[in-house]
Write a protein that holds these residues in place. Structure first.
Motif, short mmCIF file in Angstrom:
data_model
loop_
_atom_site.label_atom_id
_atom_site.label_comp_id
_atom_site.label_asym_id
_atom_site.label_seq_id
_atom_site.Cartn_x
_atom_site.Cartn_y
_atom_site.Cartn_z
N THR A 1 78.03 60.50 -9.18
CA THR A 1 78.41 60.96 -10.51
C THR A 1 77.76 60.06 -11.55
N ASP A 2 77.76 60.50 -12.81
CA ASP A 2 77.21 59.68 -13.88
C ASP A 2 78.17 58.54 -14.20
N GLY A 3 77.76 57.33 -13.95
CA GLY A 3 78.59 56.18 -14.27
C GLY A 3 79.90 56.20 -13.52
N TYR A 4 81.00 56.22 -14.28
CA TYR A 4 82.33 56.16 -13.69
C TYR A 4 83.14 57.42 -13.99
N ILE B 1 85.73 74.60 -27.42
CA ILE B 1 84.93 74.44 -26.20
C ILE B 1 85.84 73.92 -25.09
N LEU B 2 85.94 74.69 -24.01
CA LEU B 2 86.73 74.27 -22.85
C LEU B 2 85.81 73.51 -21.90
N GLN B 3 86.21 72.30 -21.55
CA GLN B 3 85.40 71.47 -20.66
C GLN B 3 86.28 70.88 -19.56
N GLY B 4 85.60 70.41 -18.49
CA GLY B 4 86.32 69.79 -17.38
C GLY B 4 85.40 68.91 -16.57
N GLY B 5 85.83 68.56 -15.39
CA GLY B 5 85.07 67.63 -14.56
C GLY B 5 83.72 68.15 -14.14
N PHE B 6 83.58 69.48 -13.98
CA PHE B 6 82.30 70.03 -13.55
C PHE B 6 81.36 70.31 -14.72
N THR B 7 81.80 70.09 -15.93
CA THR B 7 80.92 70.23 -17.10
C THR B 7 79.94 69.07 -17.06
N PHE B 8 78.67 69.40 -16.85
CA PHE B 8 77.72 68.38 -16.42
C PHE B 8 76.34 68.64 -17.02
N SER B 9 75.52 67.58 -17.09
CA SER B 9 74.10 67.69 -17.43
C SER B 9 73.90 68.40 -18.76
N ALA B 10 73.16 69.52 -18.77
CA ALA B 10 72.84 70.20 -20.03
C ALA B 10 74.08 70.70 -20.74
N THR C 1 76.97 69.08 -20.88
CA THR C 1 77.45 67.90 -21.60
C THR C 1 76.57 67.61 -22.80
N MET C 2 75.26 67.79 -22.66
CA MET C 2 74.34 67.57 -23.76
C MET C 2 74.62 68.53 -24.91
N PHE C 3 74.93 69.78 -24.59
CA PHE C 3 75.28 70.76 -25.62
C PHE C 3 76.51 70.30 -26.41
N ILE C 4 77.55 69.88 -25.67
CA ILE C 4 78.78 69.44 -26.36
C ILE C 4 78.49 68.23 -27.23
N SER C 5 77.66 67.33 -26.75
CA SER C 5 77.31 66.14 -27.52
C SER C 5 76.64 66.50 -28.83
N GLU C 6 75.88 67.58 -28.84
CA GLU C 6 75.14 67.98 -30.04
C GLU C 6 76.05 68.55 -31.14
N VAL C 7 77.20 69.11 -30.76
CA VAL C 7 78.01 69.83 -31.76
C VAL C 7 79.43 69.28 -31.92
N LYS C 8 79.86 68.35 -31.10
CA LYS C 8 81.27 67.97 -31.04
C LYS C 8 81.80 67.31 -32.32
N THR C 9 80.92 66.76 -33.15
CA THR C 9 81.40 66.04 -34.35
C THR C 9 81.71 66.96 -35.52
N GLY D 1 82.18 65.64 -16.43
CA GLY D 1 81.53 64.89 -15.36
C GLY D 1 80.22 64.29 -15.81
N GLY D 2 79.57 64.95 -16.77
CA GLY D 2 78.32 64.42 -17.33
C GLY D 2 78.58 63.27 -18.28
N GLY D 3 77.68 62.28 -18.29
CA GLY D 3 77.89 61.08 -19.10
C GLY D 3 77.80 61.32 -20.59
#
Length: 504
Positions: A176-179, A395-404, A406-414, A426-428
């Motif tokens: 997994t990514d990190g911890y 946006i509903l997310q969980g442990g299997f939300t991963f890679s791209a 997670t990148m999508f959420i990172s782009e819009v979450k703020t 699950g994605g870092g």
């Protein structure tokens, strides 16, 4: 005449020789599954793997220092003292690779082993189980298996191992990514029987301790079950009056697309529900165009985007979705950099030439000695004007939300109108290693190890703590919700939307 006859015989002999070699190389499934490999050959595979990772992996020492990685490799080599089957060797490789703490660097069985395991299905644990933290709750039983244990029952131990011991042992074999261990929990939940068997092997019986409806701990004995292969016999024996015609090719494709992406609209709540299980396949660009046009025409004010099953895919596709929602220009990442563009061990990396060519065109060496994918580091993506969605987004997310995903959420979450609901991804949150994902094929065992080529830092101002994206509105599983069949995350969002509509 002789020359003509010879000319005819040579191609025929060639075809026969190929067929003979092909037939000789196909071993019975049982032999494939039980085949053992000499320890010196397996150790050579491990030595080669270390050389390849040191040469090309962009984040080999990102979370684990070099001296620790060396220690883990030495321990793996020292532990191979006898011939091993592929599952036994796979467990050693998986334990080793998990120490890198890169979710994309994962071990896969060779294709011939996968085919054999499908043809010869073995016995397995009979229960499907949802796991999170140290909790284990039954979500179902194998088809045709009669058990007193029902959906929502809390498991406390299996064959003398408590839930912490069970999950910790399985976690040791998952990357997994990190911890962000929530990814491991979700992966185990997808197929608990397979993960249990991979970790502990097959038991002749399972002593399961559980909590009954009165809150009392009890135990029951289960026997393993062999999954039945659907041979089509049952379908052929159905009475003519109950005959269900097979799906047409068009219907099959539609069903496949629906399993990947779907949009439903509830006009009473003015809410759209978009489900995306991947950012690959499914003609997603066209799906987005049609979906956001439909949302605009219906004047929908709320949009739920369910990414709980989304393990990633194309960065370009996830970025496209972000442009329909973002209220500002954005970059994909602050850093997208490779350790090297060379494939010194290219004969063991597949397909190396495609990625070699791509990296030659798209990446360039900078002062830090790494090769940067400049487009994703520099290009600022603008929000789309046509059919842009400006309402409330959940946006509903969980442990299997991963890679791209997670990148999508990172782009819009703020953004103020975007709310992230559920569990840690699950994605870092800080970044990951991905973009190009060729596979290392070890020459002796034929085991495959996925090799990411680029390190991605999404936001360099964030703390590199090895965690996933934490939700704004946390919602966790419970045995009560599982027993009642309640989707607690979805229900939470619907309650929020309903409350907002009642507020004057």
């Amino acid at each position: 005449m002789k020359a003509s006859l010879l000319a005819k015989l040579i191609p025929a002999a060639f075809v026969v020789s190929i067929l003979c070699v092909s037939c000789a190389s196909r071993k019975p499934p049982q032999q494939v599954l039980q085949q053992k490999y000499a320890p010196e050959k397996l150790r050579n595979d491990v030595v080669l793997l270390k050389k390849i990772l040191e040469t090309n992996h962009p984040s080999l020492y990102w979370y684990t220092p070099k001296d620790s990685i060396d220690t883990y490799f030495n321990a793996t080599l020292a532990g191979i003292t006898d011939s091993l089957t592929l599952p036994a060797f796979r467990n050693r490789l998986s334990w080793l690779i998990s120490k890198i703490k890169c979710g994309h660097t994962a071990v896969r069985y060779p294709a011939h082993y996968g085919r054999a395991s499908i043809q010869l299905r073995g016995q397995q644990f009979p229960l499907s189980i949802k796991t999170w933290a140290d909790s284990m709750v039954i979500i179902g039983t194998a088809p045709g298996y009669d058990s007193i244990l029902k959906r929502g029952t809390i498991i406390t131990s299996i064959n003398g191992r408590n839930t912490h011991q069970l999950l910790d042992s399985m976690f040791q074999l998952i990357s997994t990514d990190g911890y962000a261990d929530n990814f491991k929990s979700q992966l185990i939940s997808f197929n608990f029987p397979a993960n249990y068997r991979s970790t502990f092997g097959l038991d002749s019986s399972y002593l399961v301790r559980y909590i009954d409806t009165a809150g009392v701990e009890k135990e029951t004995l289960l026997i393993p079950i062999t999954p039945k292969k659907d041979t089509g016999t049952a379908r052929r024996r159905r009475p003519p009056g109950n005959f269900v015609p097979p799906l047409t090719r068009k219907e099959r494709k539609q069903a496949e697309r629906t399993s990947i992406r779907s949009l439903s609209i509830d006009t009473t709540l003015s809410t759209g529900h978009m489900r995306l299980t991947t950012f690959s396949n499914g003609h997603l660009r066209r799906f987005f165009r049609r979906s956001f046009r439909a949302l605009r025409k219906e004047n929908i004010q709320n949009l739920i985007i369910d990414l709980r099953e989304n393990g990633g895919g194309s960065i370009a596709i996830s970025t496209k979705l972000a442009r329909y929602l973002s209220d500002h220009t954005f970059k994909v990442a602050d850093t997208v950099a490779a350790q090297s563009r060379r494939f010194r061990y290219g004969r063991y990396i597949h397909p190396s030439w495609i990625y070699w060519l791509s990296m030659r065109v798209t990446s360039h060496k900078k002062d830090d000695g790494r090769y940067h994918f400049g487009y994703y580091e520099r290009h600022h993506f603008k929000p789309l004007n046509k059919n842009h969605f400006n309402g409330q987004v959940y946006i509903l997310q969980g442990g299997f939300t991963f890679s791209a995903a997670t990148m999508f959420i990172s782009e819009v979450k703020t953004q103020n109108n975007i709310h992230v609901v559920g569990e840690e991804t699950g994605g870092g949150n800080y970044g990951n290693s991905s973009v190009h994902l060729p596979a290392i094929k070890l020459p002796n065992s034929k085991m495959m190890v996925v090799l990411p080529m680029y390190r991605i830092v999404l936001d360099s101002t964030c703390t590199k703590d090895g965690r996933g994206i934490t939700p704004e509105i946390p919602v966790y599983p419970s045995s009560v919700d599982i027993r009642k069949g309640i989707d607690s995350k979805m229900q939470k969002v619907k309650d929020i939307i309903s409350a907002s509509q009642r507020t004057p």
